[in-house]
Design a protein around this motif. Structure first.
Motif: not given
Length: 326
Positions: A88, A92, A94, A98, A102, A115-116, A118, A152, A192, A198, A200
């Motif tokens: 992180m 940013d 979360c 999250r 994950q 990842g994910s 954003i 992420t 992802n 997240l 960003y």
């Protein structure tokens, strides 16, 4: 139950720390360890972090002189004890689910890197969607497409091993970290998640041309340094050409194409061996041919010869390309 560490490097992030730290504390799946590296902040970040540590027993705070974000992340990686490590950035936020989402995906799908998507906010406000599948991500890492956004990322600690961020780079170091993981361990599984996990924060400085130029130089350097780890021999000139084609979409001259094609063939062969995805191989060769259709039949013949019988272009793609050229 699997344990989770969160790694948070901090440098002059005082205006954003309250939101960032609160987002960690409000997770539906709580972290077991929160590793914070203050990288020589000159604002009141350290004061805020010390107060956070007094109130949060899971927090481990290290204060070091300013060595850069890569050095801070590397020191933090050495301190993380969890089976999984969530990365992180200090500015940013979360989203509450999250860590839970994950972790569940990583265990269910046996992922090594996750990842994910954003949600950007600040200078720009928009949602950014990234490729989700393991195969597409691996091809994108080597052909400079969208991959995994660093803040992420969640990783298995055992997968990281001794791999670390390049401390001599201030841009593209996250790309280099993930690329090295892939080239050293081509069997790793990455994804992802198609969810916004997240927020960003975008700053004005992120848009400057100077930073884009530095990012380009670092990516070219990383390719030149890391491709040999996969037994892919490469010259400085070839990595420059690779960047021009795949990041900039710039067509090469016939002479440049002749120089570049052996690298294209080697990268494709390596990826095909480790992913088995002929659709991705055909798609990338087809993209290369379309980029160079303005050079006429000579470029098409060079490209199809370099692609070889191992990566045949589907008949329809071949006919489509010939229609561009003839």
């Amino acid at each position: 139950m699997a344990s989770l560490s969160v790694l948070l490097p901090v440098y002059n992030a005082a205006p954003y720390l309250a939101e960032s730290l609160t987002s960690i504390l409000e997770q539906t799946r709580q972290a077991d360890q929160i590793v914070i590296i203050n990288d020589g902040s000159t604002d009141n970040s350290l004061e805020l972090l010390e107060e956070f540590k007094r109130q949060e027993a899971r927090a481990q705070l290290i204060d070091q002189k300013n060595l850069g974000v890569s050095a801070a992340r590397n020191r933090g990686l050495a301190l993380c004890e969890g089976d999984f490590i969530a990365l992180m950035d200090a500015d940013d936020i979360c989203h509450p689910s999250r860590f839970s989402v994950q972790l569940e995906a990583m265990q269910k799908l046996r992922l090594d890197l996750c990842g994910s998507w954003i949600q950007m906010f600040g200078r720009k406000s928009r949602q950014v969607r990234y490729p989700c599948t393991d195969t597409e991500l691996k091809w994108n890492f080597l052909f400079l497409g969208r991959t995994i956004p660093n803040p992420t990322a969640m990783l298995r600690r055992e997968t990281i091993g001794t791999t670390r961020y390049r401390e001599d780079m201030h841009y593209a170091e996250d790309f280099g970290f993930f690329l090295e993981l892939l080239l050293k361990n081509p069997g790793i599984r990455a994804a992802n998640l198609p969810k916004m996990l997240l927020s960003y924060r975008m700053h004005e400085t992120q848009a400057s041309q100077n930073l884009k130029n530095l990012n380009q130089r670092n990516i070219v350097t990383l390719l030149q340094d890391l491709l040999p780890k996969a037994n892919i021999e490469v010259t400085a000139s070839q990595t420059d050409l690779h960047y021009l084609v795949w990041d900039q979409g710039t067509p090469l001259s016939i002479l440049q194409l002749q120089e570049y094609l052996p690298l294209m063939a080697d990268i494709s062969k390596w990826l095909l061996h480790h992913t088995g995805d002929r659709r991705q191989a055909a798609s990338h060769w087809n993209t290369l041919a379309k980029t160079h259709c303005g050079l006429g039949r000579e470029s098409y013949d060079l490209i199809t010869q370099a692609a070889g019988n191992n990566w045949p272009l589907p008949w329809r793609m071949t006919q489509r390309m010939l229609s561009f050229i003839n």
